[in-house]
Design an enzyme around this catalytic site. Structure first.
Site, PDB file in Angstrom:
ATOM      1  N   HIS A   1      19.254  64.948  26.834  1.00 32.51           N
ATOM      2  CA  HIS A   1      20.046  64.948  28.071  1.00 32.51           C
ATOM      3  C   HIS A   1      19.445  64.161  29.214  1.00 32.51           C
ATOM      4  O   HIS A   1      20.043  64.097  30.279  1.00 32.51           O
ATOM      5  CB  HIS A   1      20.271  66.383  28.553  1.00 32.51           C
ATOM      6  CG  HIS A   1      21.364  67.088  27.839  1.00 32.51           C
ATOM      7  ND1 HIS A   1      22.673  67.008  28.227  1.00 32.51           N
ATOM      8  CD2 HIS A   1      21.348  67.851  26.728  1.00 32.51           C
ATOM      9  CE1 HIS A   1      23.419  67.712  27.398  1.00 32.51           C
ATOM     10  NE2 HIS A   1      22.631  68.227  26.471  1.00 32.51           N
TER      11      HIS A   1
ATOM     12  N   LYS B   1      28.249  68.720  42.770  1.00 35.21           N
ATOM     13  CA  LYS B   1      27.286  68.717  41.662  1.00 35.21           C
ATOM     14  C   LYS B   1      25.984  69.274  42.209  1.00 35.21           C
ATOM     15  O   LYS B   1      25.847  69.449  43.420  1.00 35.21           O
ATOM     16  CB  LYS B   1      27.084  67.308  41.115  1.00 35.21           C
ATOM     17  CG  LYS B   1      26.836  66.236  42.192  1.00 35.21           C
ATOM     18  CD  LYS B   1      26.795  64.829  41.624  1.00 35.21           C
ATOM     19  CE  LYS B   1      28.144  64.227  41.331  1.00 35.21           C
ATOM     20  NZ  LYS B   1      28.350  63.934  39.920  1.00 35.21           N
ATOM     21  N   ARG B   2      25.015  69.562  41.331  1.00 31.22           N
ATOM     22  CA  ARG B   2      23.717  69.984  41.828  1.00 31.22           C
ATOM     23  C   ARG B   2      23.192  68.977  42.848  1.00 31.22           C
ATOM     24  O   ARG B   2      23.438  67.780  42.733  1.00 31.22           O
ATOM     25  CB  ARG B   2      22.718  70.099  40.671  1.00 31.22           C
ATOM     26  CG  ARG B   2      22.946  71.296  39.764  1.00 31.22           C
ATOM     27  CD  ARG B   2      22.927  72.613  40.519  1.00 31.22           C
ATOM     28  NE  ARG B   2      21.592  72.905  40.986  1.00 31.22           N
ATOM     29  CZ  ARG B   2      20.774  73.791  40.423  1.00 31.22           C
ATOM     30  NH1 ARG B   2      21.183  74.514  39.399  1.00 31.22           N
ATOM     31  NH2 ARG B   2      19.565  73.992  40.895  1.00 31.22           N
TER      32      ARG B   2
ATOM     33  N   LYS C   1      21.146  61.930  42.355  1.00 28.08           N
ATOM     34  CA  LYS C   1      22.601  61.962  42.510  1.00 28.08           C
ATOM     35  C   LYS C   1      23.044  61.390  43.859  1.00 28.08           C
ATOM     36  O   LYS C   1      24.213  61.126  44.071  1.00 28.08           O
ATOM     37  CB  LYS C   1      23.120  63.381  42.314  1.00 28.08           C
ATOM     38  CG  LYS C   1      22.955  63.901  40.867  1.00 28.08           C
ATOM     39  CD  LYS C   1      23.411  65.350  40.756  1.00 28.08           C
ATOM     40  CE  LYS C   1      23.208  65.971  39.381  1.00 28.08           C
ATOM     41  NZ  LYS C   1      24.282  65.661  38.426  1.00 28.08           N
TER      42      LYS C   1
ATOM     43  N   THR D   1      29.792  65.040  33.879  1.00 26.54           N
ATOM     44  CA  THR D   1      31.059  65.539  33.337  1.00 26.54           C
ATOM     45  C   THR D   1      32.053  65.830  34.451  1.00 26.54           C
ATOM     46  O   THR D   1      33.254  65.879  34.192  1.00 26.54           O
ATOM     47  CB  THR D   1      30.861  66.819  32.494  1.00 26.54           C
ATOM     48  OG1 THR D   1      30.046  67.736  33.232  1.00 26.54           O
ATOM     49  CG2 THR D   1      30.205  66.502  31.158  1.00 26.54           C
TER      50      THR D   1
ATOM     51  N   LYS E   1      36.338  65.605  34.882  1.00 22.55           N
ATOM     52  CA  LYS E   1      37.255  66.627  35.424  1.00 22.55           C
ATOM     53  C   LYS E   1      38.096  66.042  36.552  1.00 22.55           C
ATOM     54  O   LYS E   1      39.289  66.318  36.669  1.00 22.55           O
ATOM     55  CB  LYS E   1      36.462  67.835  35.934  1.00 22.55           C
ATOM     56  CG  LYS E   1      35.614  68.519  34.883  1.00 22.55           C
ATOM     57  CD  LYS E   1      34.602  69.484  35.519  1.00 22.55           C
ATOM     58  CE  LYS E   1      33.500  69.852  34.552  1.00 22.55           C
ATOM     59  NZ  LYS E   1      32.340  70.487  35.244  1.00 22.55           N
TER      60      LYS E   1
END
Ligand code: PLP
Length: 820
Positions: A363, A551-552, A557, A661, A665
């Protein structure tokens, strides 16, 4: 509808009502109209459990009688969210339940809200596991989950004084209505002690393991309901308990006290989820958790196999074990231990079985997130497992030395045990027959960079399985309005076969249809505005563009880049208010949790909330832009956000996000991706075409090149670029600095030499936002893009992903339990 079908429905409804009322009496000893909402919820779940358990028993019988190969998906996280709505949809009982309860004056939606989120995960990795078990059951594949029954899930996040505050998530306080405790299926897991080989009388060597502590592992099974197919698989949650014989022992006061302390230590094993999914603190408890659930899972699989199927030589033809990242990597030495020590198999044979049974998903390629354990800790906690890993490594390195004589540098690079550490990713590659990445770009990077050596050693092992999401939860359940609209256009075949969503392309120029699509989106935007008003008492403009990053919170990010852009827009309007006429009214929304020990992530949350309070209270700008941080990101909150989103922010530095992911969505719900060429964004962009998403920023190769040459300079970027300069300075002085500055963020950006290239990508990020504006102003053009995104989202259903795993990795086959 024919009379007979209507009669059947009336009958079913009546029988459901009867069952509901009986269950209410049985559970609570009261009439149903005296029940609290919580009790009504419990009653409904227990009513539904009766339907589910019938199919569950039937499914397991079928697997046994037909000798089906079964998959066990091991994951240290399963981020399930709520199950009631999703189970009712999969059972095809939602409408009838809703009606049956409405007759009693009960609103089923109110009961849904009573269910706690099963938050047994941090983020993407855990949610992936949850989507996967939904797909396995819905495709009729014999596939089960295996994880830990954490007593406390991921913390609940509150925002107080702009800062994250963590509240324990006591999700089990009213019990978990879906689980079944299976005390008779207990297994024992041993920790510590001494392990060594002792010579037998006949001169052979035999393992001795003595002086260990024993923990009882008790499974709680959760039924996983397939979609309209009568299949029910199992998610097994392992709970650590004090062994029964233990409590009754007598002893001295000291011995009793020590035993009490020991029982607290045992209960601690499954008490908390680690709130960090990207860097591993070397925590003994974490290692204990990993071995605990893996050992329990492997032992129970072998026991089940021996009862049902017999000779272990065919094990790998009948069982597949999948390890989701390296946390369950000890499945490899544990299966070896069971086969060799317990079953008396010889090493070579056991090794072949183990390798052919186990498959591994990687991952991350970020080195700081790769799992390693100090040898000392490992040896002490798991002496026999450590011995087995040593043996695996010795045999592996023998082969490497034969393949590459004299290349000790290579041996060092691939050794499972190296520099005082056990390398779990290396163990996972060596001990499995398949290694997959989770998006094309990620698998390519694995093969050509981070696992280059291994790819040379085992070229056929490496493969790609691009992640997916279950369209049942993320479209059918979360967005029933859009789902009905899609039915109208292309019939409901896509619900079983999401690749049929592509048929929507026929409507891309149909203005009447696009108007309806617009109406559905507006409805969700209005609903979300209402929810935000109720939750945090804040007004947003439902006519603004909803630009969402959820998201986290993590530096890679780049939520920082997003909020710096908001600051930039704010400054721009303040300098020249007339610019507003050329701007889109926008609401920038954020949600996400920061690991409690991750200071920079928490400061990022504080910055977002601080900017929000300045922007939202400034009359010069708040008619045009607003900023919202929605507390406590979770599956349940996520389900409200995706249907209402216009713009999907997927702005990680290229090469860092393995797949992502939430990008899927969003697209499935018609949002336009504003993103970098990272993870699955690349494939989303390939699918929808460059004109239907907005891509910006460095490419992964360019990032690699910078890392290699070391030629990047945060200071230079800052100095040559006034836009960057201005907003970065505002971390220390100016309108956003009131209750303390953002010195730590500022310092982080420079002292890490802007490790995720925020400064470098900032300009093209701003330009991408301008493109959004141009695109949005073309009303039908935007709707067309939105539709094209929905149409192509079928390939990102986890049904596609799981069908690939089943065929290419597991070699398992679907069953059919649909009664004609
Ligand atoms: C999908 C999802 C994630 C993963 O989001 P990414 O943007 O892919 O990191 C995390 N948390 C929840 C609750 C989700 O539903």
């Amino acid at each position: 509808m024919s009379v007979s079908i209507i009669n059947k429905q009336i009958e079913e409804k009546a029988s459901l009502q009867k069952s509901f009322l009986k269950t209410a009496n049985m559970l609570f000893g009261k009439e149903w109209d005296e029940l609290t909402k919580e009790e009504l919820y419990q009653t409904l779940v227990n009513t539904i459990r009766q339907y589910v358990s019938e199919n569950w028993i039937m499914t397991n019988k079928y697997y046994a009688e037909h000798n089906c190969k079964e998959v066990y998906y091991f994951s240290i996280e399963f981020l399930l969210g709520r199950l009631l709505n999703s189970n009712l949809i999969n059972l095809d009982m939602k409408d009838i339940c809703k009606d049956a309860l409405a007759d009693l004056g009960i609103d089923i939606n109110e009961l849904f809200k009573q269910e706690p989120d099963a938050g047994l995960g941090n983020g993407g990795l855990g949610r992936l596991a949850a989507c996967f078990i939904d797909s396995m059951a819905s495709l009729g594949l014999p596939g089960h989950g295996c994880t830990i029954r954490y007593q406390y899930g991921l913390f609940e996040q509150k925002i107080i004084n702009n800062q994250q505050v963590e509240i324990p998530d006591n999700w089990l306080k009213n019990g978990f209505a879906w689980e079944y405790r299976k005390a008779d299926k207990e297994v024992r897991v041993n920790f510590g002690g001494n392990a060594y080989m002792a010579e037998q009388e006949d001169g052979s060597l035999k393992l001795v393991h003595e002086g260990y502590d024993t923990v009882s592992a008790v499974p709680y099974d959760v039924p996983i309901v397939g979609y309209h197919n009568n299949v029910v698989n199992t998610l097994r949650l392992w709970n650590a308990e004090v062994p029964k014989d233990y409590a009754s022992l007598s002893g001295t006061r000291e011995q009793l006290q020590e035993r009490l302390r020991q029982s607290y230590r045992i209960q601690a094993i499954t008490s908390c989820l680690y709130p960090d999914d990207s860097s591993y603190e070397g925590k003994l408890l974490r290692l204990t958790q990993e071995y605990f659930f893996v050992s329990a899972g492997v032992q129970s699989i072998v026991r089940h196999y021996k009862r049902r199927k017999g000779a272990l030589s065919a094990f790998a033809n009948q069982v597949a074990i999948h390890i989701n990242d390296t946390h369950p990597a000890m499945a490899i030495p544990e299966l070896m231990r069971v086969l060799v020590d317990v079953e008396g198999m010889d090493w070579e044979k056991a090794w072949n079985i183990t390798k052919n049974t186990i498959a591994y998903t990687n991952h991350t390629i970020m080195p700081e997130a790769l799992e390693t354990w100090p040898i000392d800790m490992f040896k002490k906690l798991l002496p026999r497992i450590y011995m087995i890993i040593e043996e695996i490594n010795a045999r592996f390195l023998d082969n490497i030395r034969k393949m590459y004589p004299g290349d000790e540098e290579r041996v060092r690079r691939v050794s499972i045990i190296q520099d005082g550490m056990v390398h779990m990713a290396r163990l996972s590659v060596v001990g499995s027959h398949s290694v997959n990445g989770v998006a094309k770009i990620h698998s390519d990077i694995l093969k050509s960079y981070s696992m280059k050596d291994f790819n040379e050693i085992y070229p056929k092992k490496f493969n790609n399985k691009t992640n997916g999401i279950t369209h049942r939860r993320w479209l059918i359940a979360a967005n029933p309005e859009l789902s009905s609209l899609i039915d109208e256009a292309i019939s409901d075949k896509w619900r079983r076969n999401p690749s049929r969503l592509i048929d929507l392309l026929d409507f891309k120029d149909d203005k009447a249809f696009l108007d309806k699509l617009d109406e559905v989106k507006k409805g969700h935007k209005l609903y979300l505005a209402g929810h935000i008003k109720r939750r945090i008492g804040f007004d947003i403009d439902p006519n603004s563009v909803y630009d969402i990053q959820v998201k986290r919170i993590h530096s890679y990010k780049r939520q920082i880049m997003n909020i710096l852009h908001v600051m930039y827009v704010y400054n721009w309007i303040k300098r020249d208010p007339s610019i507003k006429n050329q701007m889109l009214p926008r609401t920038f929304m954020f949600a996400g949790k920061a690991a409690p020990g991750y200071h920079i992530a928490k400061e990022t949350i504080r910055l977002i909330n601080t900017v929000a309070s300045v922007v939202n209270n400034d009359k010069d700008v708040n008619d045009h832009i607003r900023v919202v941080f929605l507390p406590n990101y979770s599956v349940t909150l996520a389900e409200k956000l995706f249907p209402a989103a216009d713009v999907s922010e997927q702005i990680s530095l290229a090469g860092k996000e393995a797949s992502g992911t939430s990008n899927m969505k969003f697209m499935m719900n018609g949002a336009i991706t504003l993103g970098t060429l990272d993870g699955a964004n690349v494939e989303i962009c390939d699918a929808v075409g460059e004109e239907n998403c907005i891509i910006f920023g460095l490419k992964a190769e360019e990032v690699m090149e910078y890392y290699k040459t070391g030629l990047y300079s945060a200071w230079t970027e800052y100095n040559v670029n006034p836009k960057v300069h201005d907003v970065v300075d505002q971390l220390l002085t100016g309108p956003f600095v009131g209750n303390g500055d953002f010195h730590d963020l500022h310092n982080y950006l420079f002292s890490s030499n802007d490790e995720y290239f925020v400064f470098k990508d900032f300009m093209s990020y701003c330009a991408a936002h301008s493109k959004i504006k141009a695109k949005y102003n073309d009303h039908y053009g935007w709707l067309k893009s939105s539709l094209i995104n929905i149409a192509h989202s079928g390939q990102f259903s986890s049904d596609r992903t799981i069908a690939e795993y089943a065929k290419d990795i597991w070699n398992v086959h679907p069953i059919n339990l649909i009664k004609e």
